[in-house]
Design a protein around this motif. Structure first.
Motif, PDB file in Angstrom:
ATOM      1  N   THR A   9     -11.270  -1.120 -10.738  1.00 21.12           N
ATOM      2  CA  THR A   9     -12.086  -1.284  -9.538  1.00 21.12           C
ATOM      3  C   THR A   9     -11.380  -2.159  -8.510  1.00 21.12           C
ATOM      4  OG1 THR A   9     -14.039  -1.064 -10.932  1.00 21.12           O
ATOM      5  CG2 THR A   9     -14.395  -1.865  -8.707  1.00 21.12           C
ATOM      6  N   VAL A  13     -10.515  -0.935  -4.730  1.00 23.85           N
ATOM      7  CA  VAL A  13     -10.905  -1.675  -3.526  1.00 23.85           C
ATOM      8  C   VAL A  13      -9.678  -1.955  -2.660  1.00 23.85           C
ATOM      9  CG1 VAL A  13     -11.836  -3.877  -2.667  1.00 23.85           C
ATOM     10  CG2 VAL A  13     -13.016  -2.642  -4.495  1.00 23.85           C
ATOM     11  N   LYS A  17      -9.147  -0.438   1.135  1.00 23.23           N
ATOM     12  CA  LYS A  17      -8.923  -1.336   2.268  1.00 23.23           C
ATOM     13  C   LYS A  17      -7.593  -1.021   2.956  1.00 23.23           C
ATOM     14  CE  LYS A  17     -12.415  -3.837   3.089  1.00 23.23           C
ATOM     15  NZ  LYS A  17     -13.088  -3.600   4.365  1.00 23.23           N
ATOM     16  N   ILE A  25     -16.978  -2.647   2.217  1.00 26.61           N
ATOM     17  CA  ILE A  25     -17.107  -2.598   0.757  1.00 26.61           C
ATOM     18  C   ILE A  25     -18.036  -3.711   0.302  1.00 26.61           C
ATOM     19  CG2 ILE A  25     -15.893  -2.825  -1.439  1.00 26.61           C
ATOM     20  CD1 ILE A  25     -13.507  -1.474  -0.110  1.00 26.61           C
ATOM     21  N   LEU A  27     -19.845  -5.222  -3.114  1.00 30.26           N
ATOM     22  CA  LEU A  27     -19.784  -5.265  -4.578  1.00 30.26           C
ATOM     23  C   LEU A  27     -21.063  -5.850  -5.146  1.00 30.26           C
ATOM     24  CD1 LEU A  27     -16.213  -6.802  -5.018  1.00 30.26           C
ATOM     25  CD2 LEU A  27     -16.833  -4.366  -5.026  1.00 30.26           C
ATOM     26  N   ALA A  45     -13.131  -7.572  -0.974  1.00 32.40           N
ATOM     27  CA  ALA A  45     -14.361  -6.910  -0.511  1.00 32.40           C
ATOM     28  C   ALA A  45     -14.913  -7.601   0.726  1.00 32.40           C
ATOM     29  CB  ALA A  45     -15.394  -6.917  -1.627  1.00 32.40           C
TER      30      ALA A  45
END
Length: 182
Positions: A9, A13, A17, A25, A27, A45
């Motif tokens: 994950t 991410v 980005k 984003i 989370l 994030a």
């Protein structure tokens, strides 16, 4: 997000980005609800919602859609009584029911305080109202779902609830198997 998929994950991410820096984003989940300052994924994030996300995520989306930027990157999830939540099972399409794993939960949280588990930081186990939950499961069954995957941490914590769910499962299976109409 969970410890078993944190590496993948975090990489996802970072890739999102890099490819689409304007994508927001957000989370959530047990892995990022604690120790937010030290985690690489949190730094990458835009926002993190700790704890329950239903109300706080909706509020965050509303703010962002109206051009309002929240002051804090880490947003405390607002826990509401489970009876106030609308269960999401009606949102599944016929295609979802035929082709996806459908996850259900009869309760949230965990009353145990195991040292190795992030769930130990929760306050307690909170059950959804049993008859309402079973009615939702029956609607899913009537729509064709045949495999329920429980995400409860403590499915068997309250024996009466476990027995009621197993009895429900047995009864709907028997109805289908022998074409018994209720």
């Amino acid at each position: 997000m969970y410890i078993w998929n944190i590496t993948e994950t975090t990489a996802l991410v970072a890739l999102l980005k890099a490819l689409a820096p304007d994508v927001v984003i957000v989370l959530g989940g047990p892995e990022v609800s604690y120790e937010t300052a030290q985690q690489t994924i949190v730094q990458q994030a835009d926002y993190v919602i700790t704890g329950a996300g239903e109300v706080s995520f909706r509020q965050l989306c509303g703010q962002l859609l109206h051009g309002q930027k929240p002051l804090n990157k880490v947003i405390a999830g607002e826990q509401v009584p489970l009876a106030q939540l609308t269960l999401p099972y009606t949102q599944y399409t016929e295609n979802d029911l035929a082709t996806r794993s459908i996850y259900v939960e009869a309760s949230r949280g965990c009353p145990f305080k195991c040292e190795f588990c992030l769930s130990a930081l929760d306050k307690t186990a909170l059950p959804f109202e049993l008859q309402h939950f079973l009615a939702e499961m029956d609607r899913l069954w009537q729509r064709g779902l045949r495999q329920f995957r429980f995400v409860d941490r403590t499915f068997n914590l309250k024996i009466a609830t476990t027995v009621a769910i197993l009895n429900f499962s047995w009864n709907v299976w028997m109805r289908q198997r022998f074409c018994i109409l209720s």
